[in-house]
Structures are given as C-alpha cells and as structure tokens.
Design a protein around this motif. Structure first.
Motif, mmCIF file in Angstrom:
data_model
loop_
_atom_site.group_PDB
_atom_site.id
_atom_site.type_symbol
_atom_site.label_atom_id
_atom_site.label_comp_id
_atom_site.label_asym_id
_atom_site.label_seq_id
_atom_site.Cartn_x
_atom_site.Cartn_y
_atom_site.Cartn_z
ATOM 1 N N ALA A 14 0.831 -1.216 0.000
ATOM 2 C CA ALA A 14 0.000 0.000 0.000
ATOM 3 C C ALA A 14 0.862 1.262 0.000
ATOM 4 O O ALA A 14 0.404 2.324 -0.427
ATOM 5 C CB ALA A 14 -0.922 -0.002 1.216
ATOM 6 N N HIS A 15 2.103 1.142 0.448
ATOM 7 C CA HIS A 15 2.995 2.303 0.426
ATOM 8 C C HIS A 15 3.388 2.682 -0.996
ATOM 9 O O HIS A 15 3.936 3.752 -1.234
ATOM 10 C CB HIS A 15 4.247 2.035 1.264
ATOM 11 N N HIS A 16 3.133 1.784 -1.939
ATOM 12 C CA HIS A 16 3.441 2.076 -3.348
ATOM 13 C C HIS A 16 2.184 2.492 -4.110
ATOM 14 O O HIS A 16 2.188 2.498 -5.329
ATOM 15 C CB HIS A 16 4.079 0.855 -4.013
ATOM 16 N N ALA A 17 1.116 2.792 -3.394
ATOM 17 C CA ALA A 17 -0.134 3.192 -4.056
ATOM 18 C C ALA A 17 -0.397 4.667 -3.773
ATOM 19 O O ALA A 17 -1.056 5.000 -2.790
ATOM 20 C CB ALA A 17 -1.278 2.323 -3.552
ATOM 21 N N VAL A 18 0.160 5.528 -4.605
ATOM 22 C CA VAL A 18 -0.024 6.972 -4.388
ATOM 23 C C VAL A 18 -0.803 7.626 -5.536
ATOM 24 O O VAL A 18 -1.090 8.810 -5.485
ATOM 25 C CB VAL A 18 1.333 7.708 -4.202
ATOM 26 N N GLU A 63 0.496 4.682 -11.644
ATOM 27 C CA GLU A 63 1.357 4.259 -10.546
ATOM 28 C C GLU A 63 2.707 3.777 -11.098
ATOM 29 O O GLU A 63 3.762 4.096 -10.546
ATOM 30 C CB GLU A 63 0.661 3.111 -9.794
ATOM 31 N N TYR A 95 4.821 6.665 -12.346
ATOM 32 C CA TYR A 95 5.248 7.637 -11.321
ATOM 33 C C TYR A 95 6.773 7.796 -11.263
ATOM 34 O O TYR A 95 7.301 8.904 -11.309
ATOM 35 C CB TYR A 95 4.678 7.174 -9.985
ATOM 36 N N ARG A 101 -5.871 0.586 -4.996
ATOM 37 C CA ARG A 101 -6.437 0.046 -3.758
ATOM 38 C C ARG A 101 -7.555 -0.965 -4.007
ATOM 39 O O ARG A 101 -7.982 -1.649 -3.076
ATOM 40 C CB ARG A 101 -6.966 1.177 -2.877
#
Lengths: 530, 275
Positions: A358-362, A369, A372, A406
């Motif tokens: 989830a830390h790679h979902a910005v 993504e 990015y 997500r």
C-alpha cells in the motif's frame, strides 16, 4: 460432546462486493476442545469465516448474511460481538493494528474491563494471562515498542485473560520470524491441549501446525471444499493444491511417493537425508558492496559493522530474526538511508519495494502508478508510455491498467508494487518481506518472478522471515543477527544444512528446495526399485 | 507516572507561561518546563526543535508586525504592511513571546512524555466514554500514522520522488489519509472483538501514588498556588516603555517557579529510576 461453533449454510457478501460472496454455503461444526486448521488461498474466505464466528460480519462490516452462526451457544443474529466476545476471542493478523492501550498489562486488562470483571480481579488475571504466554516480563513495557512476536503474545494473553473457551486466530504468524512463529504455534497447541480451549486457526505457514491439528478445513472461493483429519487432508491436497501442505509433504508429492509425512521426524523415518555438500556460488559482479557499516536509531544500534557484497544477476535472501538489522541494511544498500559509519560502494539505479504494498499506491490508476517513477526521473512521455506498457505486460497487469491500486487483490497489489520500481530498470532491487500474508501459490509465483528479474541481470535481494520461501527463491543467502552479517553463501549450504536457519526440507532431507528434495526421493525410490 | 501530579505541575507552568508578564517569571517557567522535559523519557528532541523554531520565528517576526514602543534602535526602508522601525520594547516583547511559546510547548510535551496515557484515557472514560474511545483510537493511530508516513515517503523516494519539493510531498497526503482510515477501521474492529461497547464496564483499580508521585503532587500544588497568587500581582508592562523587571513579585515568582522546576525534574528522575 457440545459444539464450540456451528455454522449452517452461511452465505455472506461484503457491502461493496461486486459478484462473488465471501462465504458461500458454509457448513462447519467445531467441537469443544478441538484444534481446527483452516487452509486456503488468499481471498478464499478464511478471515471472513473467523469474523463471522464472532459476529463481526455483518455487525461491524455490514453486508448481507444468510444462514446461522452459533458460537458457544450464542446466535450471532441475536447477540452483538461484544456479547459473543465473552466466550470467543479473535486474534488478528497484524499485531500493531489490534493493540489499544499503551502498556502491555493495561492492554490485557482492557478486555476484562469490557467484560465488567470485578475490579479486584482485573490485574491478577492480566498478570496470570501474561505469565501463561511467557510474557510476564513484558507487563510494564510499552506495546508500541515490543517486537512483532511479543505484540502477538500480548494479543493472545489479552484474549486468554478474558477466560473465553474458544480462540480464533487469523494468520497470527504472518509477521513473525521463524523462531517467534514456532514459539507462538507451540503456545497455541499448548493452550489447546492443556487448557482444553477450542482453537480455530487460519494459517499459511503449515509446517509446524499441520500435524498437530485435530481437523483440517480447506476453503476455496468462500466454500469449504474439504473437512477431515490431517492425513486425509494431505491425501486430498496432494492432488488438488499441494502448495497448502507443509514443504516436506510437498517434496513427497513431487516425488509421487505414496507416503505423505507431515513432520520432519516422519520424513526422516521414510528417507535418508542427502549428505552435506559444499557448493560454490558462480562468479558474479558486485552491485553494491557494504563494508563495516554501522547505524544507530537513537540509543539502539541497528547495524554493528555489517559487511557483505550484493551480487548482480542473483537472487539473494537476507534472513535473520526480528531486529537483526535486515531492513536497515536493505535501506542503506538502496541509498534510502545514510550509514553512520563504514563504506557503501555501488553505482546505478537501486530500487526498494516496501513490505507494505500500500505504500506504493499513491496514484489513482495502476498505469499512472507504474509511470510515477519515470515521471520523477524526467523520462519523455512517449518513452514513458512504452516502458509502462512493457512493465504492465511483464507483470500481467495490462487488463488492470485503469483500475485504482487500492481496488486490487493483495497479490495484484504486490505485483504492482514491484512493477512500479522495476520500471526504472534498477541494477539492484530489494524486496522487504514480500511474502507477508501470502499463500503458497502466490509465493511460488513470486519466486518465479524474482528468478526472471535476476535472469535479466538485476541483483535481487529478498529480505524475509520465510525460510522456506528463501530456500525456494534464492541462490545466495546472507544471514544476519544483532546487526552483524553472520554468513554469506549458497542457499544449499546455509538453509539446507544450516541448522538454525534451516528450511523444513533442509532439516528433513538436506535439500534447499522442494524440487531438489523431490528429485532426491525419486532417485531413492528408483534405486530401491532396482 | 500518574497523570495528576504531572498534570498539576505542567498546568501551573503552562498557566505561568501564558498569564505572567514579568520576563524573569516567564523565563523561569520556560526553564522549569525545559527541566521537566529533560527529565522525561525520550523522544524529546522533536518537541525542543518545535518549541525553539516557533519561538525564534515569533521573536524575528514580532518587531516587523508591531507598531509600538518609544525607544527606536533601528529604522529601515518603508515596506508596505511591515513596520521597519524596530524598538527596544518590540524586541523584548518578542523575546518574552518566544519564551511563552517555549514554556507552554515544553510543559505540554513534558505532560505527554510523563503522564501514563492509559490512565489519562481511563480518567477521560469516566466522564466521557464515547470521547475516550475516539481518544484511544487517536492515541494508537498517531504512531502508526507516523510509520505509514515514513513508509510512504521511503517507497516514493525509492521511485525517485523529490520529497523536499512541496508538490511531490503534498501528493502523499491523500494516500496517507486513506491508509489511516484503513488503520482506524482495523483498530475499531479489534476493540469490538474484545467486547468494547458492552453494557457493563468496570475499571482497573489505579495503583496508589508512590513517594516520588506524592512529592511531585506537593510541588505541583505549591507551583499552582505561586502562579495563581502572582498573576494578579504581576503588572509588568512592555509598552509604551519597558517597565522595571526587578520587582519583588517578579523576582520571587521566578525564583520559586525555577526552584519548583528543578525539584520537579529531580523528582521525575527519581520516579524513573529502576527499582
């Protein structure tokens, strides 16, 4: 004998679920004092089953529930989770997200306060429960500062203190190192055997607990597809889903042997282990070299002179107990943190995939993504689009390009996290605990994926507690403890014959991987046949 | 530590920092709060850093936004919206305002570091059970939010994001909020699974105060009394001309508060000593 849990034709659908129900006609009876192991791939409904047993679905999560769930005589349609919790305790997967209070003894007391326990009894019962899980010394410690294993012990003590007769555990070892995981499973077995507490345990790491269970329940797409003894379950799974079996059993399945041992001891009775043999790693260039690296976080030393060389075109597993300094070493190797002392040598792009995908979902879309990192590097739009498309195809994410990160499943999220870093074409890629909460099939897919990345020339470092996965995926192994590198070498030497960090097929058959062990057993069978 | 003795002393220092006027008394409150924070368990550096930078900012900005004082020491070019005539009174007031900020920030920080959070929540739950649940969620969420922020930042830096720039850093706010919502749901579910929200709830008996806590209570009560008595008597003025700070009330208050801070810090160290 009375029933601890009865589920009759239970169907449940989460409020935001599109098509498939999370539970689809589940019938399950658990008798008092049984130890039931629930197996199944991620998303098969194991966690939902446990939540339904406590009434958290639908009471907490909403959605539609049909059928009947009776836990310790309480129908969850007529009783709130707070009422059911007087008899049934649930320990969640992530210890960090279930601890409410700051101090360990207050944490254990929290549940007793909720039960309306006599105030004079609260602290003695809390102390007793902590002592019962060998955590008495943690009573006055801050819960936020405990290790994952210690936090999970406190969580179990919190449930035990409430005097419940049924304990539900949802993958309690997924974030623990092998030693802490074994201790925890031994504790669960002891609680069941000595205190007669009913245990329903959902778990992916089956090597220790499979043979100890009274019954094994296998779930698939919200249904119970098998329910029987461990031996019957092994025979059933050997033909349908061998990756759910303990590694040593998988080796016998791979060798097409009729016997299916469930423990190291049983396997040793059936086959002689391979003799120890030293293997040299093939020559490879060093991507990043670390020499006498030190690092402190406040008063706590994380690295105390760690020295190692990370190799190009090789999958290296970085293993060791919690707090060994593995993640710190990984972050320093990728340039995300500076060392306090020592030397770090290496050029080129280095990528780091966090233990939480989830830390790679910005971003809002999967393709954005992946783009990015390239945007940050200033790659021109046409080249960016080409590389993003190639990376999505490489990781099988093309059809998900327009989805929100997500909304992906846990396996898809993991692949996206890796793709979002490998799109930079790093010379070194570090995956920090990539198998947390991952089922056996997904682990096999991940092992194959990292193998392909290494074949393309990337140096891949997998920081992991999962020794069986490390043995399957890695060619080289670096072992760490107390901030120091203990050994660098070939995975066969360190994980098959290494003793302390040995994988299950290593302990039983002296091999690092299931495939090797299967081949050894086949050869043995052929010789015996001759 | 028990929240009562710590709360008494910190409240007295906070009130003194905000309501007293004499610069020596304000400085004494800041020093006492600093001593108390020094005696607290780590981490302390971030509180000190926040207090010091905020105070410095107030000190620097005050002379340019105030148009008071009769003793000019420097006049600059005319700039719209800014007062470029710096007076001695403005500088001293800026120092006092900075010290007020340091004193109040450090008093709050010392309370946060010293008071047992679980006992604060238990006390809150007696008067407002619903608010206590929200406070419990918030107190558990803050550390995990910090971890998530670190994780997000690290994962983004690993993908070449320049987080020292405003826009890339701001872009992480939305995913961080999403993660914190997920976390809060998990924690609320864990609380419900442990029977929270049941009809009858009891409380763990609180341990009686030990000797250092009793001593700290006395120090806190005395400091509260000193500050309460000094506030109406302290009539020090910064404008239009600086008053004489060497007043009996100002000096006595400063001495007593300073003494209370030192005694408080020593008592806290005593309380924290392993037994």
């Amino acid at each position: 004998m009375s029933h601890a849990l009865r589920m009759h034709d239970v169907r449940y659908r989460y409020p935001d679920a599109a098509a498939r129900p999370a539970l689809d006609g589940v019938n399950l009876d658990v008798e008092q004092g049984e130890l039931v192991l629930v197996l199944g791939e991620s998303g098969s409904g194991k966690s939902t089953l446990l939540r339904a047993a406590l009434g958290l679905v639908p009471s907490f999560h909403g959605g539609q529930l049909a059928g009947r769930v009776v836990s310790e005589g309480l129908d969850t349609r007529e009783h709130s989770p707070a009422q059911v919790a007087r008899q049934v305790g649930l320990v969640f997967q992530d210890p960090e997200s279930q601890l409410v209070m700051r101090r360990a003894d207050h944490e254990v007391a929290f549940g007793l306060e909720n039960l309306g326990c006599d105030p004079r009894e609260i602290l003695p019962r809390a102390e007793q429960a902590l002592t019962a899980v060998a955590a008495g010394h943690l009573a006055e410690r801050e819960t936020g500062k405990l290790s994952g294993g210690e936090q999970q012990r406190v969580a179990i003590a919190s449930v035990l203190a409430m005097g419940q007769s049924t304990l539900l555990l949802d993958e309690p070892t997924s974030q623990l190192d092998p030693i802490a995981a074994e201790e925890l499973l031994a504790l669960v077995t002891r609680i069941n055997r000595d205190r007669g507490i009913t245990v329903v345990l959902a778990e992916h790491r089956t090597s220790r607990i499979f043979a100890e269970a009274d019954r094994v329940v296998v779930m698939e797409a919200g249904r119970i597809v098998f329910d029987g003894s461990p031996d019957e379950a092994a025979a059933h799974l050997a033909g349908s889903a061998p990756w759910l079996l303990p590694p040593v059993t998988q080796a016998f399945v791979a060798a097409h042997r009729p016997e299916l041992p469930l423990t190291v001891r049983d396997a040793r009775r059936l086959a002689a282990p391979a003799p120890p043999s030293r293997r040299e790693l093939p020559a490879a260039a060093t991507v990043v070299g670390l020499t006498s690296v030190t690092k402190r976080y406040g008063e706590i030393p994380a690295l105390r002179g760690a020295t190692t060389a990370l190799r190009a075109g090789t999958v290296t597993a970085l293993v060791g107990p919690n707090g060994a300094g593995k993640s710190t070493l990984a972050r320093i190797a990728t340039g995300l943190e500076p060392p306090d002392g020592g030397r770090v040598e290496g050029d080129g792009v280095r990528g780091y995939v966090s233990q939480n995908p989830a830390h790679h979902a910005v971003r809002e879309r999967v393709d954005d993504e992946v783009a990015y990192a390239l945007e940050n590097l200033g790659v021109a739009a046409p080249e960016r689009a080409r590389r993003v498309a190639a990376e999505l195809a490489r990781f099988g994410l093309e059809e998900l390009a327009g989805r929100h990160p997500r909304d992906l499943s846990s396996g898809e999220r993991q692949r996206l996290a890796i793709a979002s870093v490998t799109v930079m074409r790093p010379q070194l890629l570090v995956l920090d605990e990539p198998t947390r909460g991952m089922d056996g099939l997904r682990k096999l897919a991940l092992a194959e994926l990292v193998g392909r990345l290494a074949e393309d020339g990337c140096g891949v470092v997998v920081v992991t507690h999962d020794i069986d996965f490390a043995a399957e995926a890695a060619e080289a192994v670096t072992t760490m403890a107390r901030g120091r590198v203990l050994a660098d070498g070939c995975s066969v030497d360190l994980l098959a014959h290494g003793g302390f960090f040995a994988c299950q097929v290593g302990l039983a058959l002296g091999c690092a991987t299931i495939a090797e062990a299967g081949a050894l057993l086949r050869t043995e069978t052929e010789r015996a046949g001759v | 530590m028990s929240p009562l003795p710590v709360g008494l002393l910190c409240a007295a220092l906070l009130a003194g920092s905000v309501a007293l006027s004499n610069p020596f008394a304000i400085a004494a409150c800041a020093a006492a709060a600093g001593a108390l924070l020094w005696a607290s368990p780590p981490p302390r550096a971030m509180y000190v850093w926040f207090a010091a930078t905020s105070a410095l900012l107030v000190f620097v900005v005050n002379p340019f936004v105030s148009v008071q004082g009769l003793t000019p020491i420097w006049s600059g070019p005319q700039i719209p919206l800014l007062d470029t005539e710096i007076t001695q009174e403005e500088l001293v007031f800026g120092i006092a305002a900075g010290l007020r900020l340091i004193g109040s920030a450090m008093a709050v920080a010392a309370f946060v570091r010293l008071a047992d959070g679980d006992r604060v929540l238990a006390a809150l739950a007696r008067v407002a059970p619903r608010s206590a649940m929200i406070a419990a969620l918030a107190s558990r969420l803050l550390p995990t939010l910090e971890q998530d922020a670190t994780g997000l930042a690290m994962a983004s830096r690993s993908r070449a994001a320049q987080l020292h720039r405003r826009r890339p850093a701001a872009a992480l706010a939305a995913p961080l909020v999403g993660l914190s919502l997920e976390r809060s749901l998990m924690l609320a579910e864990a609380m419900e699974a442990r029977g929270y929200g049941g009809a009858v709830r009891t409380r763990t008996p609180q341990p009686s105060m030990n000797a250092p806590e009793r001593l700290l209570t006395v120090i806190g009560v005395v400091t509260c009394a000193v500050v309460a008595a000094a506030i109406p008597l302290d009539d020090y003025r910064y404008y239009d001309l600086l008053g004489d700070p060497f007043t009996t009330v100002g000096l006595a208050t400063a001495a007593l508060v300073g003494l209370a801070g030192a005694a408080g810090a020593v008592t806290v160290r005593w309380a924290r000593r392993p037994r």
